[in-house]
Design a protein around this motif. Structure first.
Motif, PDB file in Angstrom:
ATOM      1  N   ILE A 201       0.560  -0.946  -0.305  1.00 23.13           N
ATOM      2  CA  ILE A 201      -0.267   0.231   0.003  1.00 23.13           C
ATOM      3  C   ILE A 201       0.648   1.350   0.021  1.00 23.13           C
ATOM      4  N   ARG A 202       2.155   0.820   1.267  1.00 23.35           N
ATOM      5  CA  ARG A 202       2.956   2.648   1.106  1.00 23.35           C
ATOM      6  C   ARG A 202       3.382   2.700  -0.450  1.00 23.35           C
ATOM      7  N   LEU A 203       3.647   1.726  -1.468  1.00 23.15           N
ATOM      8  CA  LEU A 203       4.723   2.056  -2.489  1.00 23.15           C
ATOM      9  C   LEU A 203       3.670   2.378  -3.548  1.00 23.15           C
ATOM     10  N   ARG A 204       2.187   2.301  -3.520  1.00 24.80           N
ATOM     11  CA  ARG A 204       1.255   3.455  -4.219  1.00 24.80           C
ATOM     12  C   ARG A 204       1.569   4.693  -4.053  1.00 24.80           C
ATOM     13  N   SER A 205       3.009   5.415  -3.955  1.00 21.56           N
ATOM     14  CA  SER A 205       2.822   6.180  -4.065  1.00 21.56           C
ATOM     15  C   SER A 205       1.812   7.131  -4.512  1.00 21.56           C
ATOM     16  N   ALA A 206       1.522   6.808  -5.775  1.00 21.34           N
ATOM     17  CA  ALA A 206       0.443   7.396  -6.976  1.00 21.34           C
ATOM     18  C   ALA A 206      -0.896   7.355  -7.092  1.00 21.34           C
ATOM     19  N   LEU A 207      -2.234   7.521  -6.338  1.00 18.80           N
ATOM     20  CA  LEU A 207      -3.333   7.184  -6.372  1.00 18.80           C
ATOM     21  C   LEU A 207      -4.151   8.009  -7.601  1.00 18.80           C
ATOM     22  N   VAL A 208      -3.931   8.336  -8.458  1.00 13.13           N
ATOM     23  CA  VAL A 208      -4.243   8.807  -8.839  1.00 13.13           C
ATOM     24  C   VAL A 208      -2.995   9.766 -10.468  1.00 13.13           C
ATOM     25  N   TYR A 209      -3.391   9.596 -11.075  1.00 15.01           N
ATOM     26  CA  TYR A 209      -2.410  10.281 -12.850  1.00 15.01           C
ATOM     27  C   TYR A 209      -3.108   9.635 -13.858  1.00 15.01           C
ATOM     28  N   PRO A 210      -2.808  10.468 -14.634  1.00 11.32           N
ATOM     29  CA  PRO A 210      -3.037   9.954 -15.727  1.00 11.32           C
ATOM     30  C   PRO A 210      -2.304   9.410 -16.840  1.00 11.32           C
ATOM     31  N   GLU A 211      -2.199   7.850 -17.401  1.00 16.24           N
ATOM     32  CA  GLU A 211      -1.497   7.388 -18.215  1.00 16.24           C
ATOM     33  C   GLU A 211      -0.533   7.455 -18.541  1.00 16.24           C
ATOM     34  N   ASP A 212      -0.306   8.936 -19.571  1.00 14.72           N
ATOM     35  CA  ASP A 212       0.135   9.114 -19.999  1.00 14.72           C
ATOM     36  C   ASP A 212       1.961   9.221 -19.478  1.00 14.72           C
ATOM     37  N   LEU A 213       1.891   9.770 -17.900  1.00 18.02           N
ATOM     38  CA  LEU A 213       2.658   9.887 -17.310  1.00 18.02           C
ATOM     39  C   LEU A 213       3.414   8.876 -16.933  1.00 18.02           C
ATOM     40  N   GLU A 214       3.049   7.651 -17.570  1.00 16.55           N
ATOM     41  CA  GLU A 214       3.962   6.608 -17.020  1.00 16.55           C
ATOM     42  C   GLU A 214       5.351   6.217 -18.108  1.00 16.55           C
ATOM     43  N   ILE A 215       5.741   6.349 -17.332  1.00 15.80           N
ATOM     44  CA  ILE A 215       7.226   6.172 -18.189  1.00 15.80           C
ATOM     45  C   ILE A 215       7.902   5.044 -18.104  1.00 15.80           C
ATOM     46  N   THR A 216       6.855   3.607 -17.671  1.00 14.39           N
ATOM     47  CA  THR A 216       7.648   2.246 -17.299  1.00 14.39           C
ATOM     48  C   THR A 216       8.023   1.569 -18.747  1.00 14.39           C
ATOM     49  N   ASP A 217       6.749   1.471 -19.665  1.00 12.29           N
ATOM     50  CA  ASP A 217       7.249   0.720 -21.202  1.00 12.29           C
ATOM     51  C   ASP A 217       8.600   1.608 -22.103  1.00 12.29           C
TER      52      ASP A 217
END
Length: 240
Positions: free
Chosen positions: A213-229
């Motif tokens: 739970i603690r590692l989920r630092s962001a609860l809501v954010y636009p998908e385009d902000l994720e750069i994992t891929d």
């Protein structure tokens, strides 16, 4: 007379419909070309916003909207990365798996050697009286060899933890380097680690569940902000 009145009425209705159509078309055209016709402001070196007690001066500082000279007085671009999604396949890559396989083979060979020695001592006990001096000697050797094997197993466990710790640190350094490359390419200032809230929480106890739970630092954010891929592509790894 009636025919003339009817004709005039139809003419006026037709004219009204035509004028409405022209008005609608003109309004639609204006909406579509609003951005083209709106005047552009600037260039300007700064914009002053007045307030009740003070003024704020907005300016371009290092290609960032700023209201002061310090880094914390400007707008920074933000992105997120799921570190686990990158580390897991990275740790499974050949550069780490080959060393783990070699360690596992060495551990099996070492354990097999101890088992062979213990079996040899056990065979020596056949036909011996356990209370005899000879029997007591073989028993003492067996206990010493067993103790030696236990110490060796603890040493191998420590070496394995050390190896895995080194692998994890190396993989994390590679991940950070890839993040920096992607961030520079996409002009991103700050990258936070997080786990998507839709990922299932798998925990058998309170501590592990709370950690996820603690590692989920962001609860809501636009998908385009994720750069994992993007980072995984930079590292040349994919999910298994």
């Amino acid at each position: 007379m009636k025919k003339r009145a009817s004709a005039l009425l139809f003419f006026l209705l037709g004219a009204s419909v035509a004028s409405n159509a022209i008005l609608i078309a003109a309004t639609s055209w204006q909406d579509e070309h609003a951005e083209e016709t709106m005047p552009a402001l600037g260039p300007a070196s700064s914009i002053t916003l007045t307030g009740e007690t003070s003024e704020m001066i907005l300016a371009n500082r290092g290609d960032r909207l700023a209201w002061g000279d310090n880094d914390y007085q400007r707008v920074h671009s933000v992105a997120f990365i799921n570190v686990g999604r990158v580390l897991n396949p990275l740790l499974s890559s050949d550069q780490f798996q080959d060393e783990r396989d070699q360690f596992q083979d060495d551990a099996k060979d070492g354990e097999a050697g101890y088992q062979e020695q213990l079996e040899s001592l056990a065979s020596q006990m056949e036909g011996l009286d356990p209370q005899s001096p000879e029997g007591q000697e073989v028993i003492a050797q067996g206990r010493a060899k067993h103790q030696e094997m236990q110490e060796w197993l603890r040493l191998m466990m420590a070496k394995r933890n050390q190896m895995e710790s080194k692998h994890l640190a190396t993989a994390y350094e590679e991940l950070i380097s890839a993040v920096q490359i992607v961030a520079e390419r996409k002009n991103i200032d700050i990258v936070f680690r997080t786990i998507p809230t839709e990922d299932e929480i798998i925990g058998n106890d309170v501590d592990s569940t709370m950690l996820q739970i603690r590692l989920r630092s962001a609860l809501v954010y636009p998908e385009d902000l994720e750069i994992t891929d993007d980072v995984m592509s930079e590292l040349g790894v994919s999910e298994q």
